[in-house]
Design a protein around this motif. Structure first.
Motif, PDB file in Angstrom:
ATOM      1  N   VAL A 110       0.853  -1.193   0.000  1.00  0.00           N
ATOM      2  CA  VAL A 110       0.000   0.000   0.000  1.00  0.00           C
ATOM      3  C   VAL A 110       0.887   1.240   0.000  1.00  0.00           C
ATOM      4  CG1 VAL A 110      -1.736   1.300   1.290  1.00  0.00           C
ATOM      5  CG2 VAL A 110      -1.907  -1.203   1.130  1.00  0.00           C
ATOM      6  N   GLU A 114       1.584   4.630  -2.547  1.00  0.00           N
ATOM      7  CA  GLU A 114       1.113   5.818  -1.831  1.00  0.00           C
ATOM      8  C   GLU A 114       2.216   6.868  -1.679  1.00  0.00           C
ATOM      9  OE1 GLU A 114      -1.730   5.546   1.746  1.00  0.00           O
ATOM     10  OE2 GLU A 114       0.254   5.580   2.666  1.00  0.00           O
ATOM     11  N   GLU A 214      -6.340   2.605  -7.728  1.00  0.00           N
ATOM     12  CA  GLU A 214      -6.557   1.731  -6.571  1.00  0.00           C
ATOM     13  C   GLU A 214      -7.163   0.393  -6.985  1.00  0.00           C
ATOM     14  OE1 GLU A 214      -8.179   3.555  -3.121  1.00  0.00           O
ATOM     15  OE2 GLU A 214      -6.548   5.005  -3.066  1.00  0.00           O
ATOM     16  N   THR A 218      -5.574  -3.564  -6.782  1.00  0.00           N
ATOM     17  CA  THR A 218      -6.262  -4.772  -6.320  1.00  0.00           C
ATOM     18  C   THR A 218      -6.106  -5.894  -7.356  1.00  0.00           C
ATOM     19  OG1 THR A 218      -7.878  -3.457  -5.121  1.00  0.00           O
ATOM     20  CG2 THR A 218      -8.515  -5.718  -5.665  1.00  0.00           C
ATOM     21  N   TYR A 242      -2.545  10.062 -10.487  1.00  0.00           N
ATOM     22  CA  TYR A 242      -2.380   9.441  -9.173  1.00  0.00           C
ATOM     23  C   TYR A 242      -1.008   9.777  -8.576  1.00  0.00           C
ATOM     24  CZ  TYR A 242      -1.672   5.741  -5.674  1.00  0.00           C
ATOM     25  OH  TYR A 242      -1.389   5.058  -4.515  1.00  0.00           O
ATOM     26  N   CYS A 346      -3.375  -5.832   1.811  1.00  0.00           N
ATOM     27  CA  CYS A 346      -2.839  -5.119   0.647  1.00  0.00           C
ATOM     28  C   CYS A 346      -3.734  -5.262  -0.572  1.00  0.00           C
ATOM     29  CB  CYS A 346      -1.432  -5.621   0.333  1.00  0.00           C
ATOM     30  SG  CYS A 346      -1.348  -7.376  -0.028  1.00  0.00           S
ATOM     31  N   ARG A 350      -7.331   0.170   0.715  1.00  0.00           N
ATOM     32  CA  ARG A 350      -7.062   1.559   0.353  1.00  0.00           C
ATOM     33  C   ARG A 350      -8.348   2.366   0.538  1.00  0.00           C
ATOM     34  NH1 ARG A 350      -3.290  -1.583  -2.375  1.00  0.00           N
ATOM     35  NH2 ARG A 350      -5.056  -2.626  -3.354  1.00  0.00           N
ATOM     36  N   ASP A 353     -11.547   1.314  -1.120  1.00  0.00           N
ATOM     37  CA  ASP A 353     -12.097   0.071  -0.567  1.00  0.00           C
ATOM     38  C   ASP A 353     -12.903   0.368   0.683  1.00  0.00           C
ATOM     39  OD1 ASP A 353     -10.742  -1.637  -2.468  1.00  0.00           O
ATOM     40  OD2 ASP A 353      -8.896  -1.259  -1.345  1.00  0.00           O
ATOM     41  N   GLY A 375      -5.084   0.123   5.145  1.00  0.00           N
ATOM     42  CA  GLY A 375      -3.841  -0.367   4.557  1.00  0.00           C
ATOM     43  C   GLY A 375      -2.615   0.418   4.989  1.00  0.00           C
ATOM     44  N   SER A 376      -2.824   1.644   5.454  1.00  0.00           N
ATOM     45  CA  SER A 376      -1.698   2.450   5.929  1.00  0.00           C
ATOM     46  C   SER A 376      -2.220   3.458   6.931  1.00  0.00           C
ATOM     47  CB  SER A 376      -1.015   3.191   4.771  1.00  0.00           C
ATOM     48  OG  SER A 376      -1.849   4.241   4.321  1.00  0.00           O
ATOM     49  N   VAL A 379      -3.977   6.189   5.073  1.00  0.00           N
ATOM     50  CA  VAL A 379      -5.333   5.812   4.676  1.00  0.00           C
ATOM     51  C   VAL A 379      -6.258   5.923   5.891  1.00  0.00           C
ATOM     52  CG1 VAL A 379      -6.828   3.913   3.892  1.00  0.00           C
ATOM     53  CG2 VAL A 379      -4.621   4.291   2.774  1.00  0.00           C
TER      54      VAL A 379
END
Ligand code: SF4
Lengths: 469, 201
Positions: A110, A114, A214, A218, A242, A346, A350, A353, A375-376, A379
């Motif tokens: 992730v 990012e 994103e 996936t 992005y 992972c 994100r 999601d 995921g982080s 996030v």
């Protein structure tokens, strides 16, 4: 003139330092991501008294063993030791480490995208099979074992035989409630868990072009579940939008040059792949797994297979899977009651999601307990700014810190023996979420729907209700 | 790592397909230092009951002296954990015979002197049937790329590079460090051509 090349061929070629008579290439590695599991590799380095060759291209992160609660003092000594070992190795070798207290901490696959560490045209390696995720940005990303990790640490290069190429083309409009997870589980069910073994996949077609980065992450994440070495999507404007202004992405004039280069990486229209598969997006429904391998999946409207009517060579395997999963042959998938849900990993943790899951859960109560792990840390912060955490907790789910969490039974988050979990992760292997755990893989929206009803559930009517209201 | 070119040992059957690396070694054992040995973790949850007692019916419990495993397709798929190979090697396994292997697993195996021998699905089934629950003496030759089981000899597939590596016990790190200058020259030229490939600071 050389033949028209694929995206994969172009990116591979620019990293090839040499190739031996047996066809094994020596490749330059642009980004090497390491996590707690790399303790074996650092130990090999120490044995030989070697240094990390390119610490500026190596990034460490605490994720697999990261506790998702009570982090200030890690109680389990084995987990504490794993985290401390990584942090000590990173410090010793001058490697940037996203440790437990770093605001950028999160799951390696992730945070790479990012942070803008993952860029188009790069070769990204990590001692983790889901390194395939990074291909969503037009990089080659693949997982390696500990001996190879030690090799990259010591030399910033890797010996690798070039895989064959495969193109999966998806065209058409996806139905409501259908997304990247369903595309992936769909093709893996069709081709098998080893269907793409030895191949590098490129995902192409207008459906893929229409996916956000994103969603592409996936999709590429799950490539390994079909046996592929890696998955890739050609860089386009969606990719550039992005990446721009990500912390480790190039800036200013260098960005402008990079942009031009990246857009030139797309496969030539006449490039040939070793294998081609096409999929009609209209044929894809929300998909769940019923067995113990990611290819044992079916549309939610379907039934658990019956070994008695299955082809003889498959019957034993189906029977064993149903036995482990505690399912009856032929039962409708929607009749399967779950004990809990997990939204994370992972594959699907994100921000998009979490939004998709929250859209289903808003104003509803979960019938079963569940864990939501972003995921982080970034996030998590974003989700909290949007109020998603409150939707999850008001529905009755637990909102915890970022890490691999319940995807893998090693950080304290476990599914108890015999319990059934609706999970947004990528592996329904026996014992993956804990010994005797029963895992059903699905998208975040589908996991949210399962939380609400306590059964595997088709999320589409729930979404339709929302759009009417 | 020392090389080898023939192995004489005992073959046993694991009649399953898709034995992923999570099954070969469950994640909870992977924080153990290698020096403590990984053999006792091999296929742990298939080999033991919930209380940790060895299941007497499990092939490797009945035949702990086995050195060659015959199994079905897609052995070692899933996680890249090299610990799966350590568990096999530390249990005395020298070769796994199957119709197909997970790509990362196969590379990890060769890096640890373990042979991933690829045979046709028919050949694997034939061996699985002929061995049944029993064991049999087996001889594997890396020079001839053959497996001799009972009175049958058949060929297996292995990439040339991997065969050489297994026979010579080569270590890639040593080889690559010898090419340090060429690799540095490559890096400099590559960096000049694509400076954006380095992380912004
Ligand atoms: S979230 Fe799961 S699949 Fe992803 S890196 Fe962590 S353990 Fe591996």
């Amino acid at each position: 003139m050389s033949p028209p090349r694929t995206l994969f061929d172009k990116v591979w070629a620019r990293h090839e330092i040499s190739r031996d008579a047996g066809g094994t290439s020596l490749l330059w590695v642009d980004r090497h991501l390491v996590h707690e599991g790399s303790h074996h590799a650092f130990a090999k380095l120490a044995e030989r008294g070697l240094k990390v060759a390119a610490p500026e291209l190596t990034f460490a992160v605490v994720d697999h063993y990261a506790p998702t609660r009570e982090r200030a003092h890690i109680k389990d000594p084995a987990i504490r030791r794993m985290v401390q070992t990584l942090e000590a190795n990173a410090e010793k070798h001058g490697i940037t480490c996203f440790g437990l207290r770093d605001p950028r901490q999160g799951i390696v696959h992730v945070i790479g995208p990012e942070q803008g560490l993952t860029l188009p045209g790069l070769l990204v390696n990590c001692g983790d099979s889901h390194t395939s995720t990074h291909g969503a940005l037009g990089a080659i990303g693949f997982g390696i074992g500990a001996t190879e990790v030690a090799h990259v640490l010591a030399t910033q290069t890797l010996r690798q035989k070039k895989p064959k190429t495969m193109c999966i083309t998806v065209d058409g409009a996806l139905g409501p409630g259908v997304g990247a997870k369903d595309i992936a589980l769909g093709w893996i069910a069709r081709l098998g868990a080893d269907g793409a073994r030895g191949h590098a996949i490129e995902y192409a077609g207008n459906t893929i072009r229409g996916l956000s980065v994103e969603a592409r992450l996936t999709l590429c994440n799950l490539s390994i579940e079909g046996g592929a070495r890696c998955g890739m999507v050609a860089p386009d404007d969606v990719t550039l939008d992005y990446l721009v202004a990500r912390p480790f992405a190039p800036r200013g004039a260098l960005w402008d040059r990079a942009e031009q280069d990246w857009l030139s990486l797309a496969s030539h229209p006449d490039a040939e792949f070793d294998r081609e598969v096409s999929i009609d997006a209209a044929d894809i429904a929300p998909t769940v797994t019923w067995g113990t391998s990611p290819d044992e999946a079916a549309p939610i409207t379907d039934h658990v297979p019956d070994p008695a009517t299955a082809p003889p060579e498959k019957a034993a395997r189906i029977g064993a899977a149903l036995d482990y999963m505690g399912l009856r042959p032929g039962q409708p998938l929607t009749s399967i009651a779950v004990d809990q849900v997990f939204i994370g990993s992972c594959t699907n943790a994100r921000i998009e999601d979490l939004r998709a899951a929250a859209a289903v859960l808003a104003g509803r109560r979960a019938k079963v307990p569940g864990l939501v792990s972003a995921g982080s840390a970034l996030v998590k912060q974003q989700a909290e700014a949007e109020g998603l955490d409150r939707i999850f907790t008001e529905a009755g789910l637990e909102w915890v810190a970022a890490g691999c969490s319940m995807c893998v039974g090693m950080n304290g988050d476990l599914v108890e023996p015999g319990k059934r979990c609706a999970s947004t992760t990528n592996r329904n292997f026996r014992g993956r979420q804990g010994r005797g755990a029963r895992t059903h893989l699905m998208s975040p929206a589908m996991a949210a729907a399962a939380a609400v009803t306590g059964y595997l559930t088709d999320v589409r009517p729930m979404l339709a209700e929302r759009s009417v209201a | 790592m020392s090389g080898w070119s023939t192995h004489t040992g005992t073959a046993v059957v694991l009649p399953l397909e898709n034995v992923d690396t999570d099954q070969i070694i469950p994640a909870r054992f992977m924080s153990t230092p290698r020096s403590e040995g990984y053999g006792r973790f091999l296929l742990h949850d298939l080999a033991h009951d919930a209380e940790g007692a060895k299941l007497p019916g499990f092939a490797l419990n009945r035949h702990p002296d086995a050195s060659v495993l015959v199994t079905r397709r897609n052995f070692g798929g899933g996680s890249s954990r090299e610990a799966a190979v350590y568990a096999l090697v530390d249990s005395g396994i020298r070769a796994v015979i199957a119709p197909s292997f997970g790509d990362i697993f196969a590379a990890n195996a060769v890096n640890n002197g373990l042979l991933p021998a690829r045979v046709s699905a028919e050949a694997a089934e034939e061996m699985i049937t002929s061995l049944g629950d029993a064991t049999a003496p087996v001889r594997i030759s890396l020079t001839e790329l053959t497996i001799t089981l009972g009175d049958r000899t058949l060929a297996f597939d292995l990439a040339d590079t991997w065969r050489e590596k297994l026979i010579n016990g080569w270590d890639d790190i040593d080889l690559t460090l010898q090419e340090r200058d060429a690799n540095a020259a490559f890096r400099d030229a590559y960096r000049a051509a694509t400076p954006w490939a380095w992380p912004a600071t």
